[in-house]
Scaffold this active site. Structure first.
Site, PDB file in Angstrom:
ATOM      1  N   LYS A 110      -9.168  -1.575   1.905  1.00  0.00           N
ATOM      2  CA  LYS A 110      -8.654  -0.826   0.742  1.00  0.00           C
ATOM      3  C   LYS A 110      -9.627   0.283   0.361  1.00  0.00           C
ATOM      4  O   LYS A 110      -9.233   1.427   0.118  1.00  0.00           O
ATOM      5  CB  LYS A 110      -8.439  -1.784  -0.446  1.00  0.00           C
ATOM      6  CG  LYS A 110      -7.214  -2.672  -0.284  1.00  0.00           C
ATOM      7  CD  LYS A 110      -7.134  -3.791  -1.320  1.00  0.00           C
ATOM      8  CE  LYS A 110      -5.972  -4.717  -0.993  1.00  0.00           C
ATOM      9  NZ  LYS A 110      -5.939  -5.948  -1.793  1.00  0.00           N
TER      10      LYS A 110
ATOM     11  N   GLN B 185      -8.953  -8.842  -6.616  1.00  0.00           N
ATOM     12  CA  GLN B 185      -8.440  -9.474  -5.394  1.00  0.00           C
ATOM     13  C   GLN B 185      -8.163 -10.963  -5.639  1.00  0.00           C
ATOM     14  O   GLN B 185      -9.001 -11.685  -6.176  1.00  0.00           O
ATOM     15  CB  GLN B 185      -9.458  -9.288  -4.253  1.00  0.00           C
ATOM     16  CG  GLN B 185      -9.011  -9.808  -2.901  1.00  0.00           C
ATOM     17  CD  GLN B 185      -7.844  -9.041  -2.289  1.00  0.00           C
ATOM     18  OE1 GLN B 185      -7.632  -7.871  -2.578  1.00  0.00           O
ATOM     19  NE2 GLN B 185      -7.074  -9.711  -1.463  1.00  0.00           N
TER      20      GLN B 185
ATOM     21  N   ASP C  34      -1.681  -2.912  -8.967  1.00  0.00           N
ATOM     22  CA  ASP C  34      -1.129  -4.051  -8.234  1.00  0.00           C
ATOM     23  C   ASP C  34       0.287  -4.397  -8.722  1.00  0.00           C
ATOM     24  O   ASP C  34       1.040  -5.082  -8.033  1.00  0.00           O
ATOM     25  CB  ASP C  34      -1.994  -5.289  -8.516  1.00  0.00           C
ATOM     26  CG  ASP C  34      -2.745  -5.795  -7.307  1.00  0.00           C
ATOM     27  OD1 ASP C  34      -2.325  -5.496  -6.177  1.00  0.00           O
ATOM     28  OD2 ASP C  34      -3.738  -6.505  -7.504  1.00  0.00           O
TER      29      ASP C  34
HETATM   30  N1  GUN Z   1      -4.245 -11.081  -2.331  1.00  0.00           N
HETATM   31  C1  GUN Z   1      -3.304 -10.996  -1.353  1.00  0.00           C
HETATM   32  N2  GUN Z   1      -2.496  -9.923  -1.551  1.00  0.00           N
HETATM   33  C2  GUN Z   1      -2.941  -9.325  -2.674  1.00  0.00           C
HETATM   34  C3  GUN Z   1      -2.524  -8.175  -3.390  1.00  0.00           C
HETATM   35  O1  GUN Z   1      -1.559  -7.474  -3.045  1.00  0.00           O
HETATM   36  N3  GUN Z   1      -3.244  -7.871  -4.514  1.00  0.00           N
HETATM   37  C4  GUN Z   1      -4.297  -8.640  -4.932  1.00  0.00           C
HETATM   38  N4  GUN Z   1      -4.925  -8.279  -6.060  1.00  0.00           N
HETATM   39  N5  GUN Z   1      -4.700  -9.719  -4.293  1.00  0.00           N
HETATM   40  C5  GUN Z   1      -4.034 -10.055  -3.166  1.00  0.00           C
END
Ligand code: GUN
Length: 293
Positions: A53, A97, A120
């Protein structure tokens, strides 16, 4: 005839290029869109996602930053970090995350993020806006990415039976929200199946579009799929495989060898839905900067 592949990597590249142009336009106004990711603990899969990311942000000309906190971090400490970022004008998007260590209530943390920075799309305000079809919403990245793939590949959704396997807040529920709306790449009749669904195969065999987000490797096999269905695989599981150089390999929720013989279109793993999640995250972040920067 084997199914056509839905190339998520190619579509994601196109979206990232469009994001880069929007970033350039903001830079002219002295706004550099910024995403801050908080990673708590050392989960190896999460660490890989987070690195990717940050790298993608920087490639798009954005400010990408990762805050790493130890697995022993308390809820209070994490909430204090979120508060700081909520008030930092250089930060347009905040992503905590998941999963979080068990001493931290994830819902409490999500609710603390300012909805305007919740790229998100997990905050109840954005969840609600997505459900009512409010154009203002930040839609969660993975289901939004699936919807873009369906659109890009000309998959008709209006009036079709979509079956989603999985009812998570991250994928299953928002996927249903998006596809049941009235409008483009929507207007579908949606069924959400889950671990307590009786006779899963009965449902999946009715699907014109089958979206597997159950978190179980190779759950969906060819005999569970209607001939000509479009199959979207949201699963991502690293499993041991001594025959490969790395000793591991990635599997989805779909048993690709059997399902690709029955489906008309299918996403591979890797290279299907995965790259779309990051592309949509960048798109949400640039949009946050445009709207609130
Ligand atoms: N863990 C797995 N997929 C995601 C996501 O799209 N966003 C976040 N914050 N954590 C994740």
């Amino acid at each position: 005839m084997p199914a056509d592949l839905i190339d998520g990597a190619a579509v994601a590249k196109k979206i990232r290029q469009a994001v880069t142009l929007r970033v350039d336009a903001l830079l002219v106004r002295d706004i550099r869109p910024g995403l801050t990711v908080i990673l708590v603990g050392e989960d190896p899969a999460s660490a890989v996602y987070v690195r990717s990311k940050e790298k993608s942000c920087i490639e798009a000309g954005m400010r990408g930053e990762t805050i790493r906190m130890p697995a022993s971090t308390s809820e209070t400490e994490l909430l204090a970090r979120v508060d700081q970022l909520n008030h930092d004008p250089r930060v347009h998007g905040i992503l905590v995350q998941m999963p979080l260590p068990k001493q931290i209530d994830a819902q409490k943390v999500i609710r603390r993020i300012k909805p305007e920075k919740d790229v998100d799309g997990f905050h109840p305000v954005n969840v609600g806006k997505t459900l009512i079809g409010d154009a203002d919403a930040f839609a969660p990245c993975t289901p939004a990415g699936v919807q873009v793939l369906l659109r890009e590949y000309g998959v008709q959704t209006s009036g079709r039976d979509v079956v989603i396997i999985g009812r998570s807040n991250i994928v299953g529920k928002p996927m249903a929200s998006l596809l049941m709306q009235s409008g483009e790449t929507a207007d579908a009749t949606v069924t959400v199946c889950h671990s307590r669904t009786a006779n899963l195969a009965w449902h999946t065999k009715r699907a014109d579009i089958l979206i597997a987000a159950a978190g179980r490797p190779e759950l969906v096999t060819g005999d569970m799929v209607k001939a000509g269905a479009v199959v979207i695989d949201v699963g991502m599981h690293r499993v041991a495989d001594p025959s490969t150089k790395s000793g591991t390999r990635l599997l989805g929720d779909v048993h690709f060898p059997s399902v690709s013989l029955v489906a008309s279109k299918i996403t591979p793993v890797p290279g299907g839905v995965g790259p779309m999640t990051i592309a949509m995250l960048l798109q949400n972040t640039v949009r946050a900067a445009e709207l609130y920067g």
